[in-house]
Motif scaffolding. Structure first.
Motif, mmCIF file in Angstrom:
data_model
loop_
_atom_site.group_PDB
_atom_site.id
_atom_site.type_symbol
_atom_site.label_atom_id
_atom_site.label_comp_id
_atom_site.label_asym_id
_atom_site.label_seq_id
_atom_site.Cartn_x
_atom_site.Cartn_y
_atom_site.Cartn_z
ATOM 1 N N ARG A 1 -2.197 12.965 -88.937
ATOM 2 C CA ARG A 1 -1.403 14.728 -88.238
ATOM 3 C C ARG A 1 -2.807 15.174 -86.929
ATOM 4 N NH1 ARG A 1 0.273 16.005 -93.402
ATOM 5 N NH2 ARG A 1 2.422 15.544 -92.943
ATOM 6 N N ARG A 2 -3.771 15.278 -88.428
ATOM 7 C CA ARG A 2 -5.371 15.958 -87.686
ATOM 8 C C ARG A 2 -5.759 15.210 -85.914
ATOM 9 N NH1 ARG A 2 -8.600 19.253 -89.530
ATOM 10 N NH2 ARG A 2 -7.621 19.779 -91.377
ATOM 11 N N LEU A 3 -4.952 14.167 -86.105
ATOM 12 C CA LEU A 3 -5.539 13.817 -84.671
ATOM 13 C C LEU A 3 -4.179 14.095 -83.962
ATOM 14 C CD1 LEU A 3 -7.076 9.786 -85.505
ATOM 15 C CD2 LEU A 3 -8.459 12.092 -84.780
ATOM 16 N N ALA A 4 -3.678 13.729 -84.254
ATOM 17 C CA ALA A 4 -1.872 14.719 -83.202
ATOM 18 C C ALA A 4 -2.020 16.118 -83.124
ATOM 19 C CB ALA A 4 -0.963 13.847 -83.853
ATOM 20 N N TYR A 5 -3.010 16.469 -83.591
ATOM 21 C CA TYR A 5 -2.854 18.126 -83.520
ATOM 22 C C TYR A 5 -4.094 18.030 -82.289
ATOM 23 C CZ TYR A 5 -4.060 23.320 -84.113
ATOM 24 O OH TYR A 5 -4.123 24.700 -83.796
ATOM 25 N N GLU A 6 -5.229 17.454 -82.334
ATOM 26 C CA GLU A 6 -6.328 17.205 -81.349
ATOM 27 C C GLU A 6 -5.504 16.542 -80.112
ATOM 28 O OE1 GLU A 6 -9.133 19.236 -81.362
ATOM 29 O OE2 GLU A 6 -8.137 19.716 -83.380
ATOM 30 N N GLY A 7 -3.982 16.448 -79.800
ATOM 31 C CA GLY A 7 -4.123 15.343 -78.957
ATOM 32 C C GLY A 7 -3.633 14.415 -78.096
ATOM 33 N N ARG B 1 -3.307 10.267 -78.572
ATOM 34 C CA ARG B 1 -1.522 9.666 -78.788
ATOM 35 C C ARG B 1 -2.192 8.759 -80.481
ATOM 36 N NH1 ARG B 1 -1.226 5.899 -74.636
ATOM 37 N NH2 ARG B 1 -3.076 6.167 -73.950
ATOM 38 N N ILE B 2 -1.213 8.153 -80.666
ATOM 39 C CA ILE B 2 -1.960 7.565 -82.258
ATOM 40 C C ILE B 2 -0.476 5.985 -82.263
ATOM 41 C CG2 ILE B 2 -1.899 7.559 -84.475
ATOM 42 C CD1 ILE B 2 -2.511 11.179 -84.444
ATOM 43 N N ARG B 3 -0.839 5.213 -82.527
ATOM 44 C CA ARG B 3 -0.051 4.168 -83.015
ATOM 45 C C ARG B 3 -0.047 4.220 -84.515
ATOM 46 N NH1 ARG B 3 -2.773 0.106 -78.058
ATOM 47 N NH2 ARG B 3 -1.130 0.294 -76.802
ATOM 48 N N ARG C 1 6.249 10.640 -86.554
ATOM 49 C CA ARG C 1 6.700 11.408 -84.860
ATOM 50 C C ARG C 1 6.805 12.627 -85.303
ATOM 51 N NH1 ARG C 1 11.915 7.020 -83.161
ATOM 52 N NH2 ARG C 1 10.141 5.203 -82.332
ATOM 53 N N THR C 2 6.831 13.138 -86.299
ATOM 54 C CA THR C 2 7.338 14.533 -86.296
ATOM 55 C C THR C 2 5.535 15.297 -85.975
ATOM 56 O OG1 THR C 2 6.924 14.370 -88.567
ATOM 57 C CG2 THR C 2 8.783 14.084 -87.780
ATOM 58 N N TYR C 3 4.794 14.528 -86.064
ATOM 59 C CA TYR C 3 3.584 14.671 -86.411
ATOM 60 C C TYR C 3 2.958 15.319 -85.411
ATOM 61 C CZ TYR C 3 2.903 13.232 -90.573
ATOM 62 O OH TYR C 3 3.052 13.111 -92.621
ATOM 63 N N GLY C 4 3.858 14.861 -83.672
ATOM 64 C CA GLY C 4 3.069 15.428 -82.236
ATOM 65 C C GLY C 4 4.879 15.530 -81.509
ATOM 66 N N VAL C 5 3.868 15.895 -80.373
ATOM 67 C CA VAL C 5 5.066 15.557 -79.405
ATOM 68 C C VAL C 5 5.831 14.703 -79.305
ATOM 69 C CG1 VAL C 5 4.102 17.618 -77.934
ATOM 70 C CG2 VAL C 5 3.884 15.362 -77.170
ATOM 71 N N VAL C 6 7.291 14.335 -78.103
ATOM 72 C CA VAL C 6 8.023 13.055 -78.154
ATOM 73 C C VAL C 6 7.055 11.821 -77.515
ATOM 74 C CG1 VAL C 6 10.344 12.212 -76.533
ATOM 75 C CG2 VAL C 6 10.301 14.684 -78.280
ATOM 76 N N GLY C 7 6.877 10.888 -78.250
ATOM 77 C CA GLY C 7 5.869 9.466 -77.450
ATOM 78 C C GLY C 7 4.610 9.697 -78.511
ATOM 79 N N GLN C 8 4.388 11.406 -78.622
ATOM 80 C CA GLN C 8 2.565 10.709 -79.105
ATOM 81 C C GLN C 8 2.022 10.431 -80.087
ATOM 82 O OE1 GLN C 8 1.634 15.182 -79.414
ATOM 83 N NE2 GLN C 8 -1.122 14.403 -80.184
ATOM 84 N N VAL C 9 3.333 10.423 -81.115
ATOM 85 C CA VAL C 9 3.075 9.247 -81.838
ATOM 86 C C VAL C 9 4.200 8.295 -82.756
ATOM 87 C CG1 VAL C 9 2.068 9.361 -84.948
ATOM 88 C CG2 VAL C 9 1.852 11.712 -83.471
ATOM 89 N N GLU C 10 3.337 7.396 -82.623
ATOM 90 C CA GLU C 10 4.872 5.993 -82.861
ATOM 91 C C GLU C 10 4.801 4.824 -83.382
ATOM 92 O OE1 GLU C 10 7.518 5.560 -81.682
ATOM 93 O OE2 GLU C 10 7.711 7.229 -79.885
ATOM 94 N N PRO C 11 5.042 4.481 -84.806
ATOM 95 C CA PRO C 11 5.113 3.404 -86.094
ATOM 96 C C PRO C 11 4.767 2.123 -85.278
ATOM 97 C CG PRO C 11 7.010 4.898 -86.425
ATOM 98 C CD PRO C 11 6.299 5.490 -84.807
ATOM 99 N N VAL C 12 4.317 1.561 -85.516
ATOM 100 C CA VAL C 12 4.261 0.033 -84.221
ATOM 101 C C VAL C 12 3.934 -1.348 -85.826
ATOM 102 C CG1 VAL C 12 3.611 0.220 -81.911
ATOM 103 C CG2 VAL C 12 2.126 -0.409 -83.850
ATOM 104 N N GLN C 13 4.990 -1.783 -85.161
ATOM 105 C CA GLN C 13 5.052 -3.166 -86.561
ATOM 106 C C GLN C 13 3.442 -4.357 -86.544
ATOM 107 O OE1 GLN C 13 4.346 -6.678 -86.306
ATOM 108 N NE2 GLN C 13 5.004 -6.190 -89.247
ATOM 109 N N CYS C 14 2.980 -3.738 -87.482
ATOM 110 C CA CYS C 14 1.993 -5.078 -87.494
ATOM 111 C C CYS C 14 1.270 -5.520 -89.260
ATOM 112 C CB CYS C 14 0.536 -4.678 -87.443
ATOM 113 S SG CYS C 14 -1.040 -4.762 -87.717
#
Length: 327
Positions: free
Chosen positions: A20-26, A28-30, A43-56
């Motif tokens: 959440r903190r890094l998204a606020y600073e702009g 892009r987050i996996r 996903r709600t922490y940033g704008v559309v496509g900025q924060v995405e959960p990925v499988q790992c």
């Protein structure tokens, strides 16, 4: 300057605050997690496509590499408090941390932040503490410029500590505590997230930081304070370590027999951890070196423990009304 950051375990208690903190600073987050469908809330922490959960899975080389490719920074928040199935302390907290650090070096990642824990010690009686120390050593070996954060016990709205015991106090007249005299230095989860943000942004020098709140309290004192916040009178029963070991042994047997459906309330490894204080070492780098003033329990606990009070959100109103009648 912002870029792309991969946060392993980014949907967990601490990870989500860092995201959440890094998204606020702009940034892009996996958010690298085993079950992306359970982490869609990030996903709600940033704008559309900025924060995405990925499988790992941190135990799998290919998946760790795949989600790291192209990242400018990496944060590893993955950790477990108890072993289950293939998720063993060594596999997750030692080998997993080593894998992340080695691949970060190979892929040219600029910055690496490793979340460890106060008490990490290669000579500890606790497998948890030993694996944390092994993970730290591997990170420093593969990525010498890494920042390693060792928080004490974390508190915050989603914590598994105060919420757990407050929930127990709703129904039980007794709170059994193993290691009642063990000292803790509870730290607000968002303060640790701030430290991680600074490290990702290159505003923290490499090395190990031990992070604790402004106050040091025994386990018993923390339970007493928590009970005061939820307005309940309960007996805090101090149990000797040998009783804790018996509980861990019995709980482990039940967990095995039920194939994990019934979880042990405490494990023998956790009992071993409780034998040592969980506080910041005087010689360690800390919040002071980062210019962060840690938040007190008093400033945060009332904001989320109110739901465990007999009158819930109306407790303060009723207390005020009683005071008016008295006057």
């Amino acid at each position: 300057m912002t870029g792309l950051v991969t946060i392993y375990g980014g949907s967990g208690f601490l990870g989500r605050y860092i995201a959440r903190r890094l998204a606020y600073e702009g940034w892009r987050i996996r958010v690298a997690v085993r079950n992306p469908d359970e982490a869609l809330f990030v996903r709600t922490y940033g704008v559309v496509g900025q924060v995405e959960p990925v499988q790992c899975n941190i135990r799998d080389e290919d998946s760790v590499r795949r989600v790291m490719e192209g990242a400018d920074a990496v944060v590893n928040c993955v950790g477990i408090l108890a072993e289950k199935g293939k998720n063993r302390f060594g596999a997750v907290q030692a080998e997993g941390a080593a894998r992340v650090a080695r691949l970060a070096s190979e892929l040219g990642v600029k910055r690496l932040v490793q979340i460890s824990a106060i008490g990490a010690d290669a000579g500890s009686d606790s497998a948890y503490a030993r694996s944390k120390a092994e993970g730290e050593a591997a990170v420093q070996r593969h990525f010498p410029q890494a920042v390693i954060l060792r928080p004490s016990i974390l508190f915050g709205a989603e914590d598994g500590f105060f919420n757990r015991f407050a929930g127990m106090a709703q129904f039980s007249p007794v709170l059994p505590v193993v290691g009642a005299k063990t000292r803790f230095q509870p730290v607000f989860v968002d303060d640790v997230a701030t430290a991680a943000q600074m490290a990702v942004e290159g505003r923290a020098k490499p090395g190990i930081y031990e992070l604790g709140g402004p106050d040091v309290n025994s386990f018993r004192e923390l339970m007493t304070y928590m009970l005061g916040e939820i307005r309940r009178r309960r007996l805090v029963l101090a149990l000797p370590f040998w009783v804790g070991n018996l509980m861990g042994l019995a709980g482990g047997a039940v967990q095995t027999l039920t194939l994990g459906l019934v979880r042990a309330p405490i494990t023998r490894d956790q009992v071993a951890n409780l034998r040592r204080d969980n506080v910041v070492s005087p010689e360690a780098m800390s919040f002071a070196d980062l210019g962060i003033t840690p938040t007190s329990l008093e400033a945060v606990l009332p904001e989320y423990l109110w739901r465990f009070r007999p009158s819930g959100q109306y407790a303060a109103i009723k207390e005020s009304a009683r005071n008016l009648r008295k006057s």
